[in-house]
Design an enzyme around this catalytic site. Structure first.
Site, mmCIF file in Angstrom:
data_model
loop_
_atom_site.group_PDB
_atom_site.id
_atom_site.type_symbol
_atom_site.label_atom_id
_atom_site.label_comp_id
_atom_site.label_asym_id
_atom_site.label_seq_id
_atom_site.Cartn_x
_atom_site.Cartn_y
_atom_site.Cartn_z
ATOM 1 N N CYS A 1 7.088 -4.635 15.684
ATOM 2 C CA CYS A 1 6.668 -3.687 16.724
ATOM 3 C C CYS A 1 5.193 -3.976 17.053
ATOM 4 O O CYS A 1 4.356 -4.016 16.144
ATOM 5 C CB CYS A 1 6.842 -2.248 16.244
ATOM 6 S SG CYS A 1 8.549 -1.896 15.750
ATOM 7 N N CYS B 1 3.339 8.562 1.077
ATOM 8 C CA CYS B 1 3.931 7.664 2.056
ATOM 9 C C CYS B 1 4.049 6.302 1.373
ATOM 10 O O CYS B 1 3.042 5.719 0.973
ATOM 11 C CB CYS B 1 3.010 7.600 3.275
ATOM 12 S SG CYS B 1 3.526 6.433 4.534
ATOM 13 N N CYS C 1 2.065 -1.839 15.689
ATOM 14 C CA CYS C 1 2.001 -1.515 14.258
ATOM 15 C C CYS C 1 1.337 -2.654 13.500
ATOM 16 O O CYS C 1 1.710 -3.816 13.650
ATOM 17 C CB CYS C 1 3.416 -1.292 13.730
ATOM 18 S SG CYS C 1 3.508 -1.064 11.944
ATOM 19 N N CYS D 1 6.683 -6.553 7.124
ATOM 20 C CA CYS D 1 7.820 -6.008 7.863
ATOM 21 C C CYS D 1 8.285 -7.045 8.878
ATOM 22 O O CYS D 1 7.464 -7.737 9.475
ATOM 23 C CB CYS D 1 7.426 -4.723 8.589
ATOM 24 S SG CYS D 1 8.812 -3.886 9.409
ATOM 25 N N GLU E 1 0.822 -1.203 0.000
ATOM 26 C CA GLU E 1 0.000 0.000 0.000
ATOM 27 C C GLU E 1 0.861 1.259 0.000
ATOM 28 O O GLU E 1 1.981 1.254 0.510
ATOM 29 C CB GLU E 1 -0.900 0.022 1.253
ATOM 30 C CG GLU E 1 -1.889 -1.135 1.261
ATOM 31 C CD GLU E 1 -2.767 -1.184 2.511
ATOM 32 O OE1 GLU E 1 -3.907 -1.646 2.392
ATOM 33 O OE2 GLU E 1 -2.323 -0.779 3.601
ATOM 34 N N CYS F 1 -0.632 6.191 10.096
ATOM 35 C CA CYS F 1 0.644 5.588 10.503
ATOM 36 C C CYS F 1 0.424 4.246 11.166
ATOM 37 O O CYS F 1 -0.347 4.130 12.113
ATOM 38 C CB CYS F 1 1.374 6.472 11.494
ATOM 39 S SG CYS F 1 1.603 8.142 10.948
HETATM 40 N N1 SAH Z 1 9.821 0.830 9.774
HETATM 41 C C1 SAH Z 1 9.963 2.245 9.735
HETATM 42 C C2 SAH Z 1 8.969 2.962 8.857
HETATM 43 C C3 SAH Z 1 7.517 2.541 8.883
HETATM 44 S S1 SAH Z 1 6.375 3.138 10.065
HETATM 45 C C4 SAH Z 1 9.905 2.812 11.132
HETATM 46 O O1 SAH Z 1 9.512 2.099 12.034
HETATM 47 O O2 SAH Z 1 10.303 3.946 11.315
HETATM 48 C C5 SAH Z 1 6.329 4.864 10.141
HETATM 49 C C6 SAH Z 1 6.040 5.357 11.549
HETATM 50 O O3 SAH Z 1 4.716 4.991 12.019
HETATM 51 C C7 SAH Z 1 7.020 4.779 12.567
HETATM 52 O O4 SAH Z 1 7.463 5.785 13.420
HETATM 53 C C8 SAH Z 1 6.134 3.798 13.301
HETATM 54 O O5 SAH Z 1 6.627 3.490 14.577
HETATM 55 C C9 SAH Z 1 4.819 4.535 13.359
HETATM 56 N N2 SAH Z 1 3.691 3.676 13.724
HETATM 57 C C10 SAH Z 1 3.567 2.352 13.545
HETATM 58 N N3 SAH Z 1 2.389 1.914 14.012
HETATM 59 C C11 SAH Z 1 1.746 2.994 14.507
HETATM 60 C C12 SAH Z 1 0.470 3.198 15.104
HETATM 61 N N4 SAH Z 1 -0.351 2.169 15.281
HETATM 62 N N5 SAH Z 1 0.137 4.443 15.496
HETATM 63 C C13 SAH Z 1 0.986 5.469 15.290
HETATM 64 N N6 SAH Z 1 2.191 5.357 14.717
HETATM 65 C C14 SAH Z 1 2.572 4.124 14.327
#
Ligand code: SAH
Length: 370
Positions: free
Chosen positions: A133, A122, A136, A129, A109, A363
């Protein structure tokens, strides 16, 4: 049964290497590829002009190519990489999520967001991934595969074409920014991502001609890769997903912290800032009762002040709840107090607006479920 004797009875898409594409190659490689196909070297520039300057990926429309070689060149150098499965629009049409299917059935996406003064896409660097985390959505499904350079670049080309063609309310416009904040960990797909940055930023027709300063690469904090990127001579913005200043909690919020600790990540980020003179964006998803405590705000401010000095900028992201998660965003007063305390430590801190929530385009919500 050995793998070679397995009958090919599966309908399930086989994950495979994407076909070679013009956007995988440097200008020199494009010339060599064209010559190898029995064409004159200048055809490489013609193709590049269509793809990077005119944002056109369909050879049928490239009428300045001789009909005799048009199809062959298209098949060999401009194979269709991404097919749009569907668009979802929200925020009065100014946020558009596109679900793409790659040649092997892999889904990914990207999200285009138009603001009064800019338009940002974006993009995904991997399908899925591997960083796991827990807050996410992408992290829950694991890694499917790395995207190729051209698969990354083509998401940007499409967004630029949508803007130019006035497909997003507000009239014809220009794509100005790219953030590697879609699916995947960009620095875990290092070479292809750095090559994609060159394709996105080299002046047309070598590339799409965006400014490196308008490109942000966001990472969980893969320290050796941050150091490697520091030596590339790039001017892109580095974003580090910190999410908490203490190792104990970060070990669970960002599991890769078990390998590289907060202080090491911030030192690597400092190295990038010193080399480039650019502020580092510290991403912090604020999660109710998990990482939103006043003492964490104070510690964050203190640590950033110590390690990054004037090169730090905190970007708070109100948590976007993902399906099945028990976590939620912090209440606004808690958020305001957090911002105040970080700022009090002398570190700029802003709250990101959360676009695209209702279409699971915000995000951490990208999961490409079909
Ligand atoms: N893997 C990379 C880029 C992808 S995510 C990274 O982690 O930086 C882009 C951003 O969205 C990251 O800062 C991630 O931690 C954040 N993110 C992921 N899940 C989220 C959520 N449920 N709510 C808010 N931010 C989130």
């Amino acid at each position: 049964m050995s793998a070679t004797s397995l009958p090919l009875v599966f309908d399930a898409p086989r994950r495979g290497k994407p076909p070679r594409h013009l956007a995988d190659m440097s200008a020199e490689e494009r010339r060599a590829a064209v010559v190898e196909l029995g064409e004159k070297p200048f055809r490489a520039r013609q193709l590049s002009h269509h793809y990077f300057a005119r944002l056109n990926a369909d050879v049928a429309e490239m009428t300045d190519l001789p009909a005799s070689s048009r199809d062959m060149l298209g098949e060999k150098l401009l194979p269709r990489l991404l097919t749009s499965v569907r668009h979802l629009d929200t925020d009065n049409g100014t946020t558009r999520k596109t679900l793409w299917r790659a040649h092997d059935g892999t889904l990914l996406e990207s999200v285009l967001m138009r603001y009064p003064d800019r338009a940002t896409v974006c993009i995904s660097s991997q399908a899925g991934c591997g960083m796991a985390c827990p807050f996410c959505a992408t992290g829950q499904g694991g890694l499917q595969r790395n995207l190729s350079t051209a698969e990354i670049v083509d998401q940007v080309r499409s967004a630029a074409a949508m803007m130019r063609d006035g497909e997003i309310p507000g009239g014809a416009g220009r794509l100005s920014n790219v953030v590697f904040m879609g699916m995947g960990e960009p620095l875990a797909n290092y070479r292809r991502v750095v090559d994609a940055v060159h394709r996105i930023c080299d002046p047309a027709p070598e590339g799409l001609g965006l400014s490196q300063r308008s490109v942000t690469v966001s990472t969980v904090g893969l320290v050796p890769a941050i150091r490697r990127m520091t030596s590339e001579g790039l001017q892109v913005t580095l974003a580090v997903s910190l999410h908490t200043p203490d190792d104990e909690l970060r070990d669970t919020l960002v599991p890769v912290n078990n390998r590289w600790k907060v202080a090491e990540v911030l030192e690597a980020a400092r190295g990038y800032a010193d080399q480039t003179g650019r502020r580092v964006s510290i991403e912090y998803a604020l999660i109710r009762d998990i990482n939103d405590h006043p003492w964490r705000a104070d510690l964050l401010g203190k640590l950033l002040h110590r390690h990054l000095g004037r090169f730090a900028h905190v970007n708070l992201i109100p948590l976007n709840p993902t399906p099945g998660s028990k976590w939620d965003a912090s209440p606004k007063p808690v958020e305001r107090e957090f911002v105040r305390r970080v700022q009090e430590a002398g570190v700029p801190c802003t709250v990101r607006d959360t676009r695209g929530q209702e279409i699971a385009a915000a995000c951490g919500q990208l999961a490409a479920e079909e």
